[in-house]
Design a protein around this motif. Sequence first.
Motif, PDB file in Angstrom:
ATOM      1  N   UNK A 196       0.869  -1.165   0.000  1.00 51.30           N
ATOM      2  CA  UNK A 196       0.000   0.000   0.000  1.00 51.30           C
ATOM      3  C   UNK A 196       0.911   1.222   0.000  1.00 51.30           C
ATOM      4  N   UNK A 201       1.775  11.267   3.797  1.00 53.12           N
ATOM      5  CA  UNK A 201       1.413  11.923   5.047  1.00 53.12           C
ATOM      6  C   UNK A 201       1.948  13.352   4.990  1.00 53.12           C
ATOM      7  N   UNK A 219       1.042  16.896  14.416  1.00 51.49           N
ATOM      8  CA  UNK A 219       1.423  15.520  14.122  1.00 51.49           C
ATOM      9  C   UNK A 219       1.239  15.188  12.655  1.00 51.49           C
ATOM     10  N   UNK A 220       1.581  13.972  12.304  1.00 47.80           N
ATOM     11  CA  UNK A 220       1.414  13.506  10.931  1.00 47.80           C
ATOM     12  C   UNK A 220      -0.056  13.264  10.636  1.00 47.80           C
ATOM     13  N   UNK A 251      -2.706  11.759   7.513  1.00 49.79           N
ATOM     14  CA  UNK A 251      -2.798  11.069   6.234  1.00 49.79           C
ATOM     15  C   UNK A 251      -3.380  12.014   5.190  1.00 49.79           C
ATOM     16  N   UNK A 295      -4.626   1.913  -2.153  1.00 50.58           N
ATOM     17  CA  UNK A 295      -4.765   0.535  -1.685  1.00 50.58           C
ATOM     18  C   UNK A 295      -4.960  -0.405  -2.868  1.00 50.58           C
ATOM     19  N   UNK A 304      -2.011  -8.617  10.128  1.00 51.79           N
ATOM     20  CA  UNK A 304      -2.403  -7.239   9.840  1.00 51.79           C
ATOM     21  C   UNK A 304      -1.511  -6.267  10.594  1.00 51.79           C
ATOM     22  N   UNK A 360       0.618  -3.778   9.287  1.00 47.46           N
ATOM     23  CA  UNK A 360       0.477  -2.469   8.644  1.00 47.46           C
ATOM     24  C   UNK A 360       1.531  -1.462   9.085  1.00 47.46           C
ATOM     25  N   UNK A 378       4.531   1.065   8.890  1.00 47.85           N
ATOM     26  CA  UNK A 378       4.866   1.944   7.786  1.00 47.85           C
ATOM     27  C   UNK A 378       6.370   2.108   7.634  1.00 47.85           C
ATOM     28  N   UNK A 416      -4.413   2.495  15.701  1.00 50.23           N
ATOM     29  CA  UNK A 416      -5.253   2.035  14.587  1.00 50.23           C
ATOM     30  C   UNK A 416      -6.305   1.086  15.122  1.00 50.23           C
ATOM     31  N   UNK A 440      -8.855  -4.638  12.699  1.00 49.74           N
ATOM     32  CA  UNK A 440      -9.597  -5.004  11.499  1.00 49.74           C
ATOM     33  C   UNK A 440      -8.702  -5.755  10.548  1.00 49.74           C
ATOM     34  N   UNK A 496      -9.022  -5.672   7.315  1.00 49.98           N
ATOM     35  CA  UNK A 496      -8.734  -4.813   6.168  1.00 49.98           C
ATOM     36  C   UNK A 496      -8.038  -3.557   6.651  1.00 49.98           C
ATOM     37  N   UNK A 497      -7.620  -2.739   5.712  1.00 50.98           N
ATOM     38  CA  UNK A 497      -6.850  -1.553   6.058  1.00 50.98           C
ATOM     39  C   UNK A 497      -7.674  -0.578   6.902  1.00 50.98           C
ATOM     40  N   UNK A 554      -6.826   3.279   8.938  1.00 49.55           N
ATOM     41  CA  UNK A 554      -5.819   4.343   9.005  1.00 49.55           C
ATOM     42  C   UNK A 554      -5.106   4.344  10.351  1.00 49.55           C
ATOM     43  N   UNK A 555      -3.794   4.628  10.307  1.00 55.47           N
ATOM     44  CA  UNK A 555      -3.034   4.900  11.522  1.00 55.47           C
ATOM     45  C   UNK A 555      -3.145   6.395  11.813  1.00 55.47           C
ATOM     46  N   UNK A 612      -1.716   9.487  14.021  1.00 50.78           N
ATOM     47  CA  UNK A 612      -0.485   9.823  14.720  1.00 50.78           C
ATOM     48  C   UNK A 612      -0.688  10.891  15.778  1.00 50.78           C
TER      49      UNK A 612
END
Lengths: 119, 115
Positions: A32, A36, A43-44, A46, A51, A103, A105, A107, B95, B98, B100-101, B103-104, B106
Amino acid sequence: AQSVTQLDSQVPVFEEAPVELRCNYSSSVSVYLFWYVQYPNQGLQLLLKYLSGSTLVESINGFEAEFNKSQTSFHLRKPSVHISDTAEYFCAVSELPWNSGGSNYKLTFGKGTLLTVNP
Amino acid sequence: EAGVTQFPSHSVIEKGQTVTLRCDPISGHDNLYWYRRVMGKEIKFLLHFVKESKQDESGMPNNRFLAERTGGTYSTLKVQPAELEDSGVYFCASRKRGSSYNEQFFGPGTRLTVL
Protein backbone atom coordinates in the motif's frame (compact mmCIF):
# COMPACT_ATOMS: atom_id res chain seq x y z
CA ALA A 1 11.96 -5.35 3.26
CA GLN A 2 10.88 -2.09 1.72
CA SER A 3 12.56 1.26 1.19
CA VAL A 4 11.24 4.65 0.14
CA THR A 5 13.19 7.39 -1.58
CA GLN A 6 12.07 10.97 -1.68
CA LEU A 7 14.39 12.61 -4.11
CA ASP A 8 13.97 16.19 -2.92
CA SER A 9 14.54 17.19 0.68
CA GLN A 10 13.31 20.74 0.08
CA VAL A 11 11.03 22.23 -2.58
CA PRO A 12 10.47 25.99 -2.58
CA VAL A 13 7.71 27.29 -4.85
CA PHE A 14 5.70 30.43 -5.32
CA GLU A 15 2.01 30.60 -4.49
CA GLU A 16 -0.30 29.37 -7.27
CA ALA A 17 2.55 27.50 -8.98
CA PRO A 18 2.27 23.76 -9.66
CA VAL A 19 4.33 21.35 -7.62
CA GLU A 20 5.42 17.73 -7.81
CA LEU A 21 6.98 15.87 -4.89
CA ARG A 22 8.68 12.72 -6.02
CA CYS A 23 8.57 9.33 -4.34
CA ASN A 24 10.01 6.02 -5.43
CA TYR A 25 9.85 2.80 -3.50
CA SER A 26 11.48 -0.59 -3.52
CA SER A 27 9.75 -3.75 -2.38
CA SER A 28 9.82 -7.43 -3.24
CA VAL A 29 6.11 -7.71 -2.43
CA SER A 30 3.01 -5.67 -3.12
CA VAL A 31 2.49 -2.65 -0.93
CA TYR A 32 0.00 0.00 0.00
CA LEU A 33 1.22 3.55 -0.64
CA PHE A 34 0.63 6.69 1.39
CA TRP A 35 1.41 10.37 1.60
CA TYR A 36 1.41 11.92 5.05
CA VAL A 37 1.71 15.64 5.80
CA GLN A 38 3.07 17.34 8.89
CA TYR A 39 2.15 20.97 9.33
CA PRO A 40 4.31 23.06 11.68
CA ASN A 41 3.88 22.03 15.33
CA GLN A 42 1.39 19.28 14.48
CA GLY A 43 1.42 15.52 14.12
CA LEU A 44 1.41 13.51 10.93
CA GLN A 45 -1.85 13.44 9.02
CA LEU A 46 -2.80 11.07 6.23
CA LEU A 47 -3.11 13.04 3.01
CA LEU A 48 -4.00 10.26 0.60
CA LYS A 49 -3.52 6.57 0.03
CA TYR A 50 -3.45 3.94 -2.67
CA LEU A 51 -4.76 0.53 -1.69
CA SER A 52 -6.13 -0.84 -4.94
CA GLY A 53 -8.23 0.13 -7.94
CA SER A 54 -7.71 3.40 -9.79
CA THR A 55 -4.04 4.34 -9.81
CA LEU A 56 -4.88 8.05 -9.46
CA VAL A 57 -5.92 9.06 -5.98
CA GLU A 58 -6.97 12.49 -4.78
CA SER A 59 -7.15 14.37 -1.49
CA ILE A 60 -9.82 16.80 -0.39
CA ASN A 61 -7.47 19.78 -0.66
CA GLY A 62 -6.46 19.38 -4.28
CA PHE A 63 -3.45 17.06 -4.09
CA GLU A 64 -3.28 13.94 -6.22
CA ALA A 65 -0.86 11.07 -6.55
CA GLU A 66 -0.52 8.40 -9.19
CA PHE A 67 0.71 4.90 -8.55
CA ASN A 68 3.02 3.72 -11.31
CA LYS A 69 3.88 0.09 -10.79
CA SER A 70 6.39 -0.21 -13.61
CA GLN A 71 8.36 2.77 -12.32
CA THR A 72 7.66 1.97 -8.65
CA SER A 73 6.67 5.57 -8.09
CA PHE A 74 3.95 7.44 -6.25
CA HIS A 75 4.57 11.11 -7.01
CA LEU A 76 2.44 13.78 -5.36
CA ARG A 77 1.18 16.72 -7.40
CA LYS A 78 -0.88 19.84 -7.00
CA PRO A 79 -1.67 22.18 -9.91
CA SER A 80 -1.75 25.36 -7.81
CA VAL A 81 -0.36 25.58 -4.28
CA HIS A 82 -1.36 27.87 -1.45
CA ILE A 83 0.72 29.30 1.35
CA SER A 84 -1.18 27.02 3.72
CA ASP A 85 0.31 23.99 1.92
CA THR A 86 3.67 24.78 3.51
CA ALA A 87 4.52 21.61 5.42
CA GLU A 88 6.70 18.53 5.38
CA TYR A 89 5.40 15.69 3.22
CA PHE A 90 6.26 12.05 3.79
CA CYS A 91 5.81 9.18 1.39
CA ALA A 92 5.30 5.79 3.03
CA VAL A 93 4.57 2.17 2.17
CA SER A 94 3.05 -0.71 4.07
CA GLU A 95 3.28 -4.35 3.19
CA LEU A 96 0.00 -6.03 2.38
CA PRO A 97 -1.16 -8.07 5.34
CA TRP A 98 -1.26 -11.40 3.56
CA ASN A 99 2.43 -10.93 2.71
CA SER A 100 3.42 -10.32 6.29
CA GLY A 101 1.28 -13.06 7.73
CA GLY A 102 -1.03 -10.73 9.59
CA SER A 103 -2.40 -7.24 9.84
CA ASN A 104 0.70 -5.43 11.07
CA TYR A 105 0.48 -2.47 8.64
CA LYS A 106 3.70 -0.94 9.94
CA LEU A 107 4.87 1.94 7.79
CA THR A 108 8.19 2.48 6.05
CA PHE A 109 8.79 6.17 5.41
CA GLY A 110 10.94 8.27 3.15
CA LYS A 111 13.05 11.08 4.57
CA GLY A 112 10.43 13.71 3.88
CA THR A 113 10.19 16.73 1.57
CA LEU A 114 9.80 20.19 3.02
CA LEU A 115 7.48 22.17 0.77
CA THR A 116 7.72 25.90 1.28
CA VAL A 117 5.21 28.06 -0.53
CA ASN A 118 6.27 31.69 -0.84
CA PRO A 119 4.01 34.65 -1.66
CA GLU B 1 -13.30 12.07 19.76
CA ALA B 2 -9.87 12.85 21.17
CA GLY B 3 -6.89 12.08 18.99
CA VAL B 4 -3.65 10.37 19.93
CA THR B 5 -1.90 12.28 22.69
CA GLN B 6 1.72 12.13 23.76
CA PHE B 7 3.46 13.40 26.85
CA PRO B 8 5.72 15.25 27.26
CA SER B 9 5.91 17.31 24.10
CA HIS B 10 9.58 18.04 24.77
CA SER B 11 12.15 16.46 27.03
CA VAL B 12 15.75 17.53 27.57
CA ILE B 13 17.90 15.16 29.61
CA GLU B 14 21.56 14.44 30.11
CA LYS B 15 23.33 11.37 28.85
CA GLY B 16 22.91 8.52 31.26
CA GLN B 17 19.57 9.66 32.63
CA THR B 18 16.26 7.86 32.21
CA VAL B 19 13.27 9.19 30.32
CA THR B 20 9.76 7.79 29.97
CA LEU B 21 7.52 8.81 27.11
CA ARG B 22 3.80 8.25 27.24
CA CYS B 23 1.25 7.69 24.49
CA ASP B 24 -2.52 7.65 24.86
CA PRO B 25 -4.14 6.13 21.78
CA ILE B 26 -7.61 6.84 20.48
CA SER B 27 -10.12 5.07 22.66
CA GLY B 28 -10.92 1.60 21.36
CA HIS B 29 -7.86 1.31 19.12
CA ASP B 30 -6.24 -2.05 19.78
CA ASN B 31 -3.19 -1.38 17.63
CA LEU B 32 -0.49 0.97 18.89
CA TYR B 33 2.76 1.79 17.14
CA TRP B 34 5.91 3.65 18.12
CA TYR B 35 8.10 5.34 15.52
CA ARG B 36 11.19 7.53 15.79
CA ARG B 37 12.71 10.20 13.62
CA VAL B 38 16.34 11.00 14.21
CA MET B 39 17.29 14.40 12.78
CA GLY B 40 17.86 14.30 9.06
CA LYS B 41 16.72 10.73 8.74
CA GLU B 42 13.48 8.99 7.92
CA ILE B 43 10.78 8.12 10.41
CA LYS B 44 11.48 4.55 11.49
CA PHE B 45 9.22 1.92 12.98
CA LEU B 46 10.10 0.80 16.50
CA LEU B 47 7.38 -1.58 17.61
CA HIS B 48 3.74 -2.60 17.41
CA PHE B 49 1.31 -3.59 20.14
CA VAL B 50 -2.01 -5.33 19.77
CA LYS B 51 -3.72 -4.59 23.02
CA GLU B 52 -1.08 -5.36 25.64
CA SER B 53 0.91 -7.80 23.51
CA LYS B 54 4.02 -6.88 21.57
CA GLN B 55 3.47 -8.13 18.03
CA ASP B 56 6.59 -6.78 16.39
CA GLU B 57 9.65 -5.37 18.13
CA SER B 58 11.91 -5.57 15.11
CA GLY B 59 12.64 -1.84 15.07
CA MET B 60 13.76 -1.43 18.68
CA PRO B 61 17.35 -0.20 18.52
CA ASN B 62 18.74 -1.98 21.59
CA ASN B 63 17.90 -3.17 25.09
CA ARG B 64 18.06 0.33 26.53
CA PHE B 65 14.56 0.81 25.14
CA LEU B 66 11.59 -0.75 26.94
CA ALA B 67 8.01 -0.37 25.78
CA GLU B 68 4.98 -1.40 27.77
CA ARG B 69 1.25 -1.28 27.34
CA THR B 70 -0.23 -2.60 30.54
CA GLY B 71 -3.97 -3.12 30.32
CA GLY B 72 -3.94 -2.47 26.62
CA THR B 73 -4.64 1.24 26.92
CA TYR B 74 -1.81 3.77 27.13
CA SER B 75 1.76 2.88 26.36
CA THR B 76 5.09 4.00 27.74
CA LEU B 77 8.50 3.95 26.12
CA LYS B 78 11.40 4.11 28.54
CA VAL B 79 14.96 4.86 27.56
CA GLN B 80 17.50 3.83 30.20
CA PRO B 81 20.23 4.99 30.16
CA ALA B 82 19.81 7.59 27.43
CA GLU B 83 22.61 8.15 24.93
CA LEU B 84 23.26 11.09 22.61
CA GLU B 85 22.09 9.14 19.57
CA ASP B 86 18.66 8.64 21.13
CA SER B 87 17.80 12.28 20.42
CA GLY B 88 14.94 12.66 17.98
CA VAL B 89 11.18 12.85 17.73
CA TYR B 90 9.21 9.87 18.97
CA PHE B 91 5.81 9.37 17.39
CA CYS B 92 3.00 7.17 18.53
CA ALA B 93 0.17 6.01 16.30
CA SER B 94 -2.96 3.99 16.86
CA ARG B 95 -5.25 2.03 14.59
CA LYS B 96 -8.56 0.24 14.92
CA ARG B 97 -8.59 -3.52 14.82
CA GLY B 98 -9.60 -5.00 11.50
CA SER B 99 -8.48 -7.43 8.86
CA SER B 100 -8.73 -4.81 6.17
CA TYR B 101 -6.85 -1.55 6.06
CA ASN B 102 -7.62 1.03 8.74
CA GLU B 103 -5.82 4.34 9.01
CA GLN B 104 -3.03 4.90 11.52
CA PHE B 105 -3.61 8.11 13.46
CA PHE B 106 -0.49 9.82 14.72
CA GLY B 107 0.19 11.83 17.81
CA PRO B 108 2.12 15.12 17.75
CA GLY B 109 5.32 13.45 18.88
CA THR B 110 7.74 13.89 21.77
CA ARG B 111 10.96 15.70 20.96
CA LEU B 112 13.76 14.13 23.01
CA THR B 113 17.09 15.89 23.35
CA VAL B 114 19.93 14.08 25.08
CA LEU B 115 22.84 16.35 26.04
